[in-house]
Scaffold this motif. Sequence first.
Motif, PDB file in Angstrom:
ATOM      1  N   UNK A   1       0.829  -1.213   0.000  1.00 44.99           N
ATOM      2  CA  UNK A   1       0.000   0.000   0.000  1.00 44.99           C
ATOM      3  C   UNK A   1       0.861   1.258   0.000  1.00 44.99           C
ATOM      4  N   UNK A   2       1.905   1.251  -0.767  1.00 46.23           N
ATOM      5  CA  UNK A   2       2.726   2.443  -0.903  1.00 46.23           C
ATOM      6  C   UNK A   2       2.207   3.256  -2.088  1.00 46.23           C
ATOM      7  N   UNK A   3       2.881   4.355  -2.410  1.00 43.99           N
ATOM      8  CA  UNK A   3       2.449   5.151  -3.563  1.00 43.99           C
ATOM      9  C   UNK A   3       3.235   4.781  -4.825  1.00 43.99           C
ATOM     10  N   UNK A   4       3.927   3.667  -4.800  1.00 43.67           N
ATOM     11  CA  UNK A   4       4.608   3.185  -5.990  1.00 43.67           C
ATOM     12  C   UNK A   4       3.696   2.236  -6.750  1.00 43.67           C
ATOM     13  N   UNK A   5       4.042   1.973  -8.006  1.00 39.71           N
ATOM     14  CA  UNK A   5       3.253   1.018  -8.788  1.00 39.71           C
ATOM     15  C   UNK A   5       3.317  -0.356  -8.118  1.00 39.71           C
ATOM     16  N   UNK A   6       2.143  -0.955  -7.868  1.00 38.89           N
ATOM     17  CA  UNK A   6       2.148  -2.259  -7.199  1.00 38.89           C
ATOM     18  C   UNK A   6       1.966  -3.416  -8.192  1.00 38.89           C
ATOM     19  N   UNK A   7       2.470  -4.573  -7.818  1.00 32.13           N
ATOM     20  CA  UNK A   7       2.088  -5.808  -8.505  1.00 32.13           C
ATOM     21  C   UNK A   7       0.694  -6.183  -8.024  1.00 32.13           C
TER      22      UNK A   7
ATOM     23  N   UNK B   1       5.792  -3.325  -4.382  1.00 31.91           N
ATOM     24  CA  UNK B   1       6.305  -2.283  -5.272  1.00 31.91           C
ATOM     25  C   UNK B   1       7.090  -2.902  -6.425  1.00 31.91           C
ATOM     26  N   UNK B   2       6.962  -2.280  -7.608  1.00 30.89           N
ATOM     27  CA  UNK B   2       7.663  -2.815  -8.765  1.00 30.89           C
ATOM     28  C   UNK B   2       8.095  -1.687  -9.680  1.00 30.89           C
ATOM     29  N   UNK B   3       9.105  -1.935 -10.484  1.00 29.54           N
ATOM     30  CA  UNK B   3       9.547  -1.013 -11.530  1.00 29.54           C
ATOM     31  C   UNK B   3       9.254  -1.601 -12.907  1.00 29.54           C
ATOM     32  N   UNK B   4       8.517  -2.701 -12.979  1.00 22.23           N
ATOM     33  CA  UNK B   4       8.246  -3.381 -14.236  1.00 22.23           C
ATOM     34  C   UNK B   4       7.073  -2.722 -14.959  1.00 22.23           C
ATOM     35  N   UNK B   5       7.279  -2.354 -16.227  1.00 25.69           N
ATOM     36  CA  UNK B   5       6.249  -1.651 -16.993  1.00 25.69           C
ATOM     37  C   UNK B   5       5.018  -2.528 -17.215  1.00 25.69           C
TER      38      UNK B   5
ATOM     39  N   UNK C   1       2.758  -2.010 -14.521  1.00 23.47           N
ATOM     40  CA  UNK C   1       2.149  -0.678 -14.592  1.00 23.47           C
ATOM     41  C   UNK C   1       0.965  -0.682 -15.547  1.00 23.47           C
ATOM     42  N   UNK C   2       1.086  -1.427 -16.651  1.00 23.26           N
ATOM     43  CA  UNK C   2      -0.028  -1.526 -17.589  1.00 23.26           C
ATOM     44  C   UNK C   2      -1.243  -2.144 -16.905  1.00 23.26           C
ATOM     45  N   UNK C   3      -1.032  -3.222 -16.170  1.00 21.22           N
ATOM     46  CA  UNK C   3      -2.142  -3.899 -15.495  1.00 21.22           C
ATOM     47  C   UNK C   3      -2.787  -2.969 -14.463  1.00 21.22           C
ATOM     48  N   UNK C   4      -1.946  -2.247 -13.743  1.00 22.11           N
ATOM     49  CA  UNK C   4      -2.455  -1.360 -12.703  1.00 22.11           C
ATOM     50  C   UNK C   4      -3.272  -0.228 -13.309  1.00 22.11           C
ATOM     51  N   UNK C   5      -2.732   0.389 -14.374  1.00 21.35           N
ATOM     52  CA  UNK C   5      -3.432   1.495 -15.026  1.00 21.35           C
ATOM     53  C   UNK C   5      -4.757   1.021 -15.615  1.00 21.35           C
ATOM     54  N   UNK C   6      -4.740  -0.161 -16.241  1.00 13.53           N
ATOM     55  CA  UNK C   6      -5.992  -0.695 -16.804  1.00 13.53           C
ATOM     56  C   UNK C   6      -7.054  -0.788 -15.709  1.00 13.53           C
ATOM     57  N   UNK C   7      -6.659  -1.299 -14.575  1.00 13.25           N
ATOM     58  CA  UNK C   7      -7.635  -1.458 -13.496  1.00 13.25           C
ATOM     59  C   UNK C   7      -8.167  -0.103 -13.014  1.00 13.25           C
TER      60      UNK C   7
END
Length: 390
Positions: free
Chosen positions: A229-235, A240-244, A247-253
Amino acid sequence: MRRTLDTGNAAITEGAIIAGCRLFAGYPITPATEIAENMSRRLPQVGGYYVQAEDEMTALHICIGGSLGGLKTMTATSGPGFILYADPMGWALGSEIPLVVVNAQRVGPVSGITGAPGQGEFYMSRYPTQGGNYETIVLAPNSVQEAFSITVEAFYLAERFRMPVIILADQLVTDGWESLSIPETPEEVEAMGLKVVPRRINKGPEFYPATDEIDIPPVVLGHNTGAACSDWTPTPEGYDTEEVDFQHKHAYRLIYKVRNHKDLITRYESYFVDDNPELILVAYGSPSRVVISAVKQAREKGMKVGALRLISLWPFPDEIFKVQAKYLSVELNYDGQLVREVQRAMPKGSEVHFFGKCGELPTVAELEEMMQALLAGKEIKARKWEWEAW
């Protein structure tokens, strides 16, 4: 049923209590201070907590913490405080933390006039934080009674969509005095059509599904969900992850859980639009009440006009702009924030015009003059910043 004469701020307070809000954190600011005052009195009566924050950013952070701790939470402010929510709002949107944010709009820009109504945060409510890749849910009451019911609805949507929901009111609604009916039993709550979702707890193992699914219980820390529950992109597992790709999955949701369930959010009222009127007035909040009165009066005089009153502002209800006509956007600002969305949503062959006032409502007489001129194709004699053809 308790019936009283009270303000929109009081109605929002009582709606929050009915919806199960048990933590409010805020910083005083006109015209929303009364919500904080009321919550400081009401929450201890129902076992809740009131926190006076040192600033607006802290207030929203406290609400986020309270929500992650299992409480339904709310904060309230006006424009100068709303923009300070930008940083924690991003965290709440990205980590799908349900809560309710009230913005009692006043005249701007910046501090503007504290005791006069404005509608200057329409676009800011759509983009309340940086980074993009999200949708917002924004509701706009136009009366004291509706401020009550929309507050209950905001908590309902916040829980179902697992995200902040914004109530975009204006000073005339929050400070205005009107009759208010408050249900006192579950049966009366149901009879008023109000829905309350209790706080549930996500037991995992997923922090979020990489789909548009709603009704996923929110994370409550300490219940084995394993989410950072941080402000970074989550899996999807919550790390937390730096994998694009993640990020696609997160943004889609974040985008499509709202867009693909828009039918559960969209609310509006229409007046005289079924017989293809030549002119349709569009408004939300306090100006919509004048618009509706003016259109009803114009109809009695034989003018073929209609009105659309927006209750849900975001996601924008493009689908209700079905009629090819002249549109007149009536707003409490001079820059025509709503008109751009009407222009985008209206059918080809339509045209949109703008009438704005700030700090005070338009009058029925002014709107009737506008309607007569537009229907006749005449030029309007008005101050440039109030009247514009787009």
